[in-house]
Enzyme design. Sequence first.
Site, mmCIF file in Angstrom:
data_model
loop_
_atom_site.group_PDB
_atom_site.id
_atom_site.type_symbol
_atom_site.label_atom_id
_atom_site.label_comp_id
_atom_site.label_asym_id
_atom_site.label_seq_id
_atom_site.Cartn_x
_atom_site.Cartn_y
_atom_site.Cartn_z
ATOM 1 N N GLY A 9 0.784 -1.236 0.000
ATOM 2 C CA GLY A 9 0.000 0.000 0.000
ATOM 3 C C GLY A 9 0.811 1.278 0.000
ATOM 4 O O GLY A 9 0.243 2.359 -0.162
ATOM 5 N N LEU A 10 2.136 1.178 0.207
ATOM 6 C CA LEU A 10 2.942 2.409 0.182
ATOM 7 C C LEU A 10 3.743 2.542 -1.113
ATOM 8 O O LEU A 10 4.627 3.382 -1.230
ATOM 9 C CB LEU A 10 3.879 2.462 1.406
ATOM 10 C CG LEU A 10 3.160 2.428 2.763
ATOM 11 C CD1 LEU A 10 4.163 2.552 3.914
ATOM 12 C CD2 LEU A 10 2.111 3.533 2.866
ATOM 13 N N TYR A 140 9.538 -11.346 -14.250
ATOM 14 C CA TYR A 140 8.332 -10.546 -13.964
ATOM 15 C C TYR A 140 7.157 -11.074 -14.797
ATOM 16 O O TYR A 140 6.074 -11.333 -14.276
ATOM 17 C CB TYR A 140 8.629 -9.089 -14.325
ATOM 18 C CG TYR A 140 7.510 -8.108 -14.042
ATOM 19 C CD1 TYR A 140 7.101 -7.832 -12.747
ATOM 20 C CD2 TYR A 140 6.892 -7.416 -15.086
ATOM 21 C CE1 TYR A 140 6.108 -6.903 -12.490
ATOM 22 C CE2 TYR A 140 5.898 -6.482 -14.840
ATOM 23 C CZ TYR A 140 5.511 -6.230 -13.536
ATOM 24 O OH TYR A 140 4.521 -5.296 -13.285
HETATM 25 C C1 AKB Z 1 7.181 -2.068 -15.113
HETATM 26 O O1 AKB Z 1 7.708 -1.305 -15.930
HETATM 27 O O2 AKB Z 1 7.706 -3.075 -14.640
HETATM 28 C C2 AKB Z 1 5.749 -1.778 -14.703
HETATM 29 C C3 AKB Z 1 4.795 -2.519 -15.557
HETATM 30 C C4 AKB Z 1 4.472 -2.041 -16.900
HETATM 31 O O3 AKB Z 1 4.291 -3.522 -15.149
HETATM 32 N N1 AKB Z 1 5.513 -0.373 -14.760
#
Ligand code: AKB
Length: 317
Positions: A9-10, A140
């Site tokens: 949340g921060l 990611y």
């Molecule tokens: C990132 O650049 O990792 C994020 C996203 C687009 O998920 N801003």
Amino acid sequence: MKTILITGGLGQIGTELSTYLRQAYGTNNVIVTDVVKKDSPVVEAGPFEQLDVTDGKRLAELVDRYHVDTVLHLAALLSAVAEAHPQAAYRINLDGLFQVLEVAREKQLAVFTPSSIGAFGDSTPKVTPQDTIQRPSTMYGVTKVAGELLCDYYFRRFGVDTRGVRFPGLISYEALPGGGTTDYAVEIYYAALKTGKYVCPIAKGTLMDMMYIPDALRAVHELMEADPTKLKHRNAFNIAAMSFAPEDIAAAIQEELPSFTMSYQVNPTLQAIADSWPDKLEDTAAREEWGWKAQYDLKTMTKDMLKNLQPRLAETK
Ligand code: AKB
């Protein structure tokens, strides 16, 4: 009336979403959590608890203590930092989500989890439909695709009310992003106001989807409140507002600040990630299923960003 717990949340989204949702649902109905307690108006303004999202037991205790019925799960490592620390990214992004979904299953909570344009890869069409090839090359991206599938699974198998959008790069002036590939599109405004020049780590011509934070906050709220009978998808809705390359945002800033200049020093790690992402998302499903429509484009966002950032930077001088 919902009682919402926000993880992460921060962070960039959480800081503004907490305030937005406290206005919508009441301050005491939005419990903000983060892994560390930082000086922030959000901490002062209402309930705050420290929470490591991989600790499902502590999450369950907080859910019981505050009678939470909805979790907005924002805690995650962004793309560039996740690529530098893939093991930590797996633990936080995927184990963290798994803990949230398990607590939601046990206690029948609703869960909102963002995915990202990072859930796509080189083999995805550059103008990207809602349902398409997803073979990302980053950790990611791997955690985001797996997260989308997990959320769909928990809905189908256990009836957990999971919902989510794929966020583009988000641009805001309250809190800085940390460790994303799209961060340049925030840094450039700070640099324009502070020094009048910016060295861009992303190459000329690299298109990526971006969105101004007021649209992103509204998207979360509208999808949380959407009529479930109208949702054919649940998680990972493409949402779009604008797609631009570095030279386009520089030109938009120059319209407001004519002496602003930009040069390039490309960061190969960031560039490889950016090149593997879509140029532009198609958001027809979000428009049809819950009425999504962005309000800001590059020009209106740039005017508003500079207007709001200028006094803040002056205060910190
Ligand atoms: C990132 O650049 O990792 C994020 C996203 C687009 O998920 N801003």
